[in-house]
Scaffold this motif. Structure first.
Motif, PDB file in Angstrom:
ATOM      1  N   GLU A  55       0.866  -1.177   0.000  1.00 15.27           N
ATOM      2  CA  GLU A  55       0.000   0.000   0.000  1.00 15.27           C
ATOM      3  C   GLU A  55       0.904   1.228   0.000  1.00 15.27           C
ATOM      4  O   GLU A  55       1.905   1.267   0.714  1.00 15.27           O
ATOM      5  CB  GLU A  55      -0.882  -0.020   1.244  1.00 15.27           C
ATOM      6  N   ILE A  56       0.602   2.221  -0.788  1.00 18.19           N
ATOM      7  CA  ILE A  56       1.429   3.423  -0.923  1.00 18.19           C
ATOM      8  C   ILE A  56       0.805   4.550  -0.098  1.00 18.19           C
ATOM      9  O   ILE A  56      -0.413   4.767  -0.152  1.00 18.19           O
ATOM     10  CB  ILE A  56       1.527   3.874  -2.400  1.00 18.19           C
ATOM     11  N   ALA A  57       1.638   5.244   0.686  1.00 22.70           N
ATOM     12  CA  ALA A  57       1.169   6.365   1.502  1.00 22.70           C
ATOM     13  C   ALA A  57       2.241   7.448   1.534  1.00 22.70           C
ATOM     14  O   ALA A  57       3.436   7.162   1.490  1.00 22.70           O
ATOM     15  CB  ALA A  57       0.856   5.896   2.921  1.00 22.70           C
ATOM     16  N   GLU A  58       1.815   8.683   1.607  1.00 23.05           N
ATOM     17  CA  GLU A  58       2.733   9.813   1.735  1.00 23.05           C
ATOM     18  C   GLU A  58       2.908  10.137   3.213  1.00 23.05           C
ATOM     19  O   GLU A  58       2.000   9.921   4.021  1.00 23.05           O
ATOM     20  CB  GLU A  58       2.169  11.033   1.014  1.00 23.05           C
ATOM     21  N   THR A  59       4.110  10.639   3.560  1.00 26.03           N
ATOM     22  CA  THR A  59       4.376  11.015   4.953  1.00 26.03           C
ATOM     23  C   THR A  59       5.137  12.332   4.997  1.00 26.03           C
ATOM     24  O   THR A  59       5.814  12.696   4.033  1.00 26.03           O
ATOM     25  CB  THR A  59       5.177   9.915   5.683  1.00 26.03           C
ATOM     26  N   ASP A  60       5.009  13.015   6.128  1.00 27.38           N
ATOM     27  CA  ASP A  60       5.779  14.244   6.361  1.00 27.38           C
ATOM     28  C   ASP A  60       6.989  13.969   7.236  1.00 27.38           C
ATOM     29  O   ASP A  60       7.851  14.831   7.391  1.00 27.38           O
ATOM     30  CB  ASP A  60       4.902  15.306   7.045  1.00 27.38           C
ATOM     31  N   GLU A  61       7.073  12.804   7.815  1.00 27.46           N
ATOM     32  CA  GLU A  61       8.130  12.449   8.765  1.00 27.46           C
ATOM     33  C   GLU A  61       9.057  11.387   8.181  1.00 27.46           C
ATOM     34  O   GLU A  61       8.610  10.471   7.502  1.00 27.46           O
ATOM     35  CB  GLU A  61       7.515  11.901  10.067  1.00 27.46           C
ATOM     36  N   VAL A  62      10.363  11.505   8.480  1.00 24.37           N
ATOM     37  CA  VAL A  62      11.347  10.486   8.119  1.00 24.37           C
ATOM     38  C   VAL A  62      12.107  10.152   9.390  1.00 24.37           C
ATOM     39  O   VAL A  62      12.672  11.048  10.031  1.00 24.37           O
ATOM     40  CB  VAL A  62      12.325  10.994   7.028  1.00 24.37           C
ATOM     41  N   ASP A  63      12.104   8.863   9.768  1.00 26.46           N
ATOM     42  CA  ASP A  63      12.817   8.478  10.985  1.00 26.46           C
ATOM     43  C   ASP A  63      14.320   8.490  10.753  1.00 26.46           C
ATOM     44  O   ASP A  63      14.788   8.438   9.623  1.00 26.46           O
ATOM     45  CB  ASP A  63      12.343   7.116  11.499  1.00 26.46           C
ATOM     46  N   SER A  64      15.077   8.569  11.834  1.00 30.99           N
ATOM     47  CA  SER A  64      16.531   8.568  11.717  1.00 30.99           C
ATOM     48  C   SER A  64      17.065   7.151  11.922  1.00 30.99           C
ATOM     49  O   SER A  64      16.465   6.340  12.628  1.00 30.99           O
ATOM     50  CB  SER A  64      17.162   9.532  12.724  1.00 30.99           C
ATOM     51  N   THR A  65      18.199   6.878  11.274  1.00 29.33           N
ATOM     52  CA  THR A  65      18.853   5.577  11.397  1.00 29.33           C
ATOM     53  C   THR A  65      20.348   5.795  11.566  1.00 29.33           C
ATOM     54  O   THR A  65      20.850   6.917  11.398  1.00 29.33           O
ATOM     55  CB  THR A  65      18.633   4.719  10.126  1.00 29.33           C
ATOM     56  N   ASP A  66      21.094   4.736  11.892  1.00 26.36           N
ATOM     57  CA  ASP A  66      22.550   4.838  12.008  1.00 26.36           C
ATOM     58  C   ASP A  66      23.170   5.278  10.688  1.00 26.36           C
ATOM     59  O   ASP A  66      24.130   6.048  10.675  1.00 26.36           O
ATOM     60  CB  ASP A  66      23.168   3.499  12.421  1.00 26.36           C
TER      61      ASP A  66
END
Length: 142
Positions: free
Chosen positions: A120-131
């Motif tokens: 399922e495709i969805a748009e987001t305003d947030e991007v989580d951080s990763t190492d």
């Protein structure tokens, strides 16, 4: 699953696995064609594939052609979608300095069948951080 092919050329060969444990089935040319040095060509197979929904066919190079002749599939892996009902064609690229001749009946590529997942495709305003973060393109070294 049964994978069906229709021959649309009298010289077409149904793809086959060279060994029982192989992932890829060999695909053959139905034409004689010369691929110029550093050039590309669409090579016809004379086949229509009836791929069932939920699967894709990945067109991949043959390692022997790549190593011995510098010939590979240009858009590797090429994807054939389950809804496509046209002729299977293979875009070959000759990376060598010499023309390469493809003869009718030559093995030109291999096809691997793989399941397709359509999330399922969805748009987001947030991007989580990763190492890793935004590091890419060699950011971890050579």
């Amino acid at each position: 699953m049964v994978l069906k092919f229709k021959r649309i050329h009298q010289d077409a060969s149904i793809p086959a696995y060279a060994h029982p444990s192989d992932a890829g089935m060999d695909v053959r040319s139905v034409e004689n064609i010369v691929i110029p040095a550093r050039g590309r060509a669409l090579v016809h197979t004379g086949l229509v594939m009836l791929l069932p929904p939920g699967y894709e066919a990945q067109v991949r190079p043959r390692s022997g052609l790549a190593l011995k002749n510098g010939v590979t599939v240009l858009n590797t892996p090429g994807t054939i979608d389950s809804g496509y009902r046209g002729e299977v064609g293979v875009i070959l690229f000759n990376s060598s300095d010499e023309p390469f001749s493809v003869a009718k009946g030559d093995k030109i590529a291999q096809i691997v069948i793989a399941p397709v997942t359509q999330p399922e495709i969805a748009e987001t305003d947030e991007v989580d951080s990763t190492d890793r973060g935004v590091g890419g393109f060699g950011s971890t070294g050579v």
